[in-house]
Design a protein around this motif. Sequence first.
Motif, PDB file in Angstrom:
ATOM      1  N   LEU A 215       0.862  -1.178   0.000  1.00 55.17           N
ATOM      2  CA  LEU A 215       0.000   0.000   0.000  1.00 55.17           C
ATOM      3  C   LEU A 215       0.902   1.232   0.000  1.00 55.17           C
ATOM      4  N   LEU A 216       0.932   1.944  -1.115  1.00 52.41           N
ATOM      5  CA  LEU A 216       1.737   3.155  -1.232  1.00 52.41           C
ATOM      6  C   LEU A 216       0.828   4.359  -0.988  1.00 52.41           C
ATOM      7  N   VAL A 217       1.233   5.240  -0.098  1.00 54.46           N
ATOM      8  CA  VAL A 217       0.417   6.401   0.279  1.00 54.46           C
ATOM      9  C   VAL A 217       1.157   7.655  -0.170  1.00 54.46           C
ATOM     10  N   ALA A 218       0.617   8.336  -1.185  1.00 53.66           N
ATOM     11  CA  ALA A 218       1.341   9.443  -1.813  1.00 53.66           C
ATOM     12  C   ALA A 218       0.490  10.703  -1.857  1.00 53.66           C
ATOM     13  N   GLU A 219       1.178  11.841  -2.030  1.00 55.00           N
ATOM     14  CA  GLU A 219       0.510  13.133  -2.164  1.00 55.00           C
ATOM     15  C   GLU A 219       0.698  13.747  -3.545  1.00 55.00           C
ATOM     16  N   ASN A 220       1.782  13.403  -4.220  1.00 55.29           N
ATOM     17  CA  ASN A 220       2.099  14.019  -5.511  1.00 55.29           C
ATOM     18  C   ASN A 220       2.490  12.929  -6.511  1.00 55.29           C
ATOM     19  N   GLN A 221       1.570  12.594  -7.400  1.00 59.49           N
ATOM     20  CA  GLN A 221       1.798  11.521  -8.361  1.00 59.49           C
ATOM     21  C   GLN A 221       2.954  11.827  -9.304  1.00 59.49           C
ATOM     22  N   GLU A 222       3.157  13.099  -9.630  1.00 61.56           N
ATOM     23  CA  GLU A 222       4.190  13.477 -10.590  1.00 61.56           C
ATOM     24  C   GLU A 222       5.602  13.188 -10.085  1.00 61.56           C
ATOM     25  N   LYS A 223       5.766  13.054  -8.774  1.00 67.42           N
ATOM     26  CA  LYS A 223       7.092  12.824  -8.205  1.00 67.42           C
ATOM     27  C   LYS A 223       7.383  11.343  -7.951  1.00 67.42           C
ATOM     28  N   ILE A 224       6.463  10.481  -8.344  1.00 68.89           N
ATOM     29  CA  ILE A 224       6.654   9.042  -8.149  1.00 68.89           C
ATOM     30  C   ILE A 224       7.182   8.442  -9.445  1.00 68.89           C
ATOM     31  N   LEU A 225       8.073   7.482  -9.316  1.00 67.65           N
ATOM     32  CA  LEU A 225       8.596   6.807 -10.499  1.00 67.65           C
ATOM     33  C   LEU A 225       7.456   6.206 -11.318  1.00 67.65           C
ATOM     34  N   ASN A 226       7.434   6.476 -12.619  1.00 65.74           N
ATOM     35  CA  ASN A 226       6.377   5.940 -13.480  1.00 65.74           C
ATOM     36  C   ASN A 226       6.366   4.422 -13.485  1.00 65.74           C
ATOM     37  N   THR A 227       7.527   3.813 -13.319  1.00 63.63           N
ATOM     38  CA  THR A 227       7.607   2.360 -13.292  1.00 63.63           C
ATOM     39  C   THR A 227       6.899   1.780 -12.069  1.00 63.63           C
ATOM     40  N   ILE A 228       6.803   2.554 -11.008  1.00 59.53           N
ATOM     41  CA  ILE A 228       6.055   2.123  -9.819  1.00 59.53           C
ATOM     42  C   ILE A 228       4.567   2.350 -10.023  1.00 59.53           C
TER      43      ILE A 228
END
Length: 381
Positions: free
Chosen positions: A181-194
């Motif tokens: 379960l990945l909990v994020a606030e900014n999708q643009e800063k996450i690796l696209n491969t993830i």
Amino acid sequence: MLFREIIGHQEVKRHLINSVKNNRVSHAQLFLGPEGSGSLALAVAYAQYINCEHRTDEDSCGQCPSCRKYEKLIHPDLHFSYPFFPTKELAVATDVLKEWREAFLTNPYLGMDYWRDRLDAGNKQANIPIKEAHDIIKKLSLKAYEAEYKVLIMWLPEYLDKEGNALLKLIEEPPAKTLFLLVAENQEKILNTIISRTQLVKINKVSHEEITNYLVEKHSLPHNEAREIAFIADGNIQEALNLLQNKEHSSNFQLFVEWLRTIVTDRGSDLIRISEERLASLGRENQKSFILYAINMIRQIILMQQGLKNLVFLREEELKFVEKFSELYQIEQLTETIGLLEKTHYGIERNGNPKILFLDLSLQLVLLFKYQTFPQGTQYI
């Protein structure tokens, strides 16, 4: 963490519960929501519901051995990963697990600033280092100790740099009954491969009404005071909790109107006085809350100007001001005002000189409102 303890998000809760009841639990999910929305709390409640021994159609039982361990975040099959400030002594997230548990149990809506304040961060940069990625692989390669699912909750995967590539194979082909379960606030800063390997769970801001009711019921605030805090927080429960310690928020409207009138009338000596004496003397947190209030008020003015009065929820005095002000200026001026306010907010967060910041902001707004000048190259949508 029980679903019923989390403010709002009824549709998301139903979706998560139904995924378990229908045996459609995706092994990798991305809980994406803004700071203070409760996305981390939802992830923990979801993991608890999955492993609850006597779950109901609406929530975990809260009484079984699994729920009791989840309540204290000590279940052996529940793992956390989060950004921290690595040193020689602190190499992986579990080295600050005690602090993490205390932080979450005290405030399940925590943001990065809150977490930083719980640690001796100094000037160090937070990240999720490669040693942490290797530790995750090691932990999840083991069999579940007592629960049906092993669960890893990673808070803010944005802090994974290229090190995140080490987790790709594990995320795509995890061991049986392993849940990411990945909990994020900014999708643009996450690796696209993830991102491509996860199922998205979109979480919106908490409504003003829900935050207002929470502050009235849980913190015994008068309704008007709770409503103003909810307005400033704008869906961010972490910010609302910060504002509970701010005793001057009730005067934000009067100060905002006085400041704006001084700008519009271009009274030089009064402009210097209010900028350097009134605004600069508020204190850092009060300055930030005032700017957030101002940003939200300008947004309400834009909504009113665009004929969306049904989306404006203000007290009578504030509503009259917004109605009048919305007739005076163009949307380009209002949009640029928000940009200038956000820039000043950033400067205060970076410990800039408040006298200089507020006076500079005031002078720029004089030019913007009186002479309708815009920075060269500015584009509006």
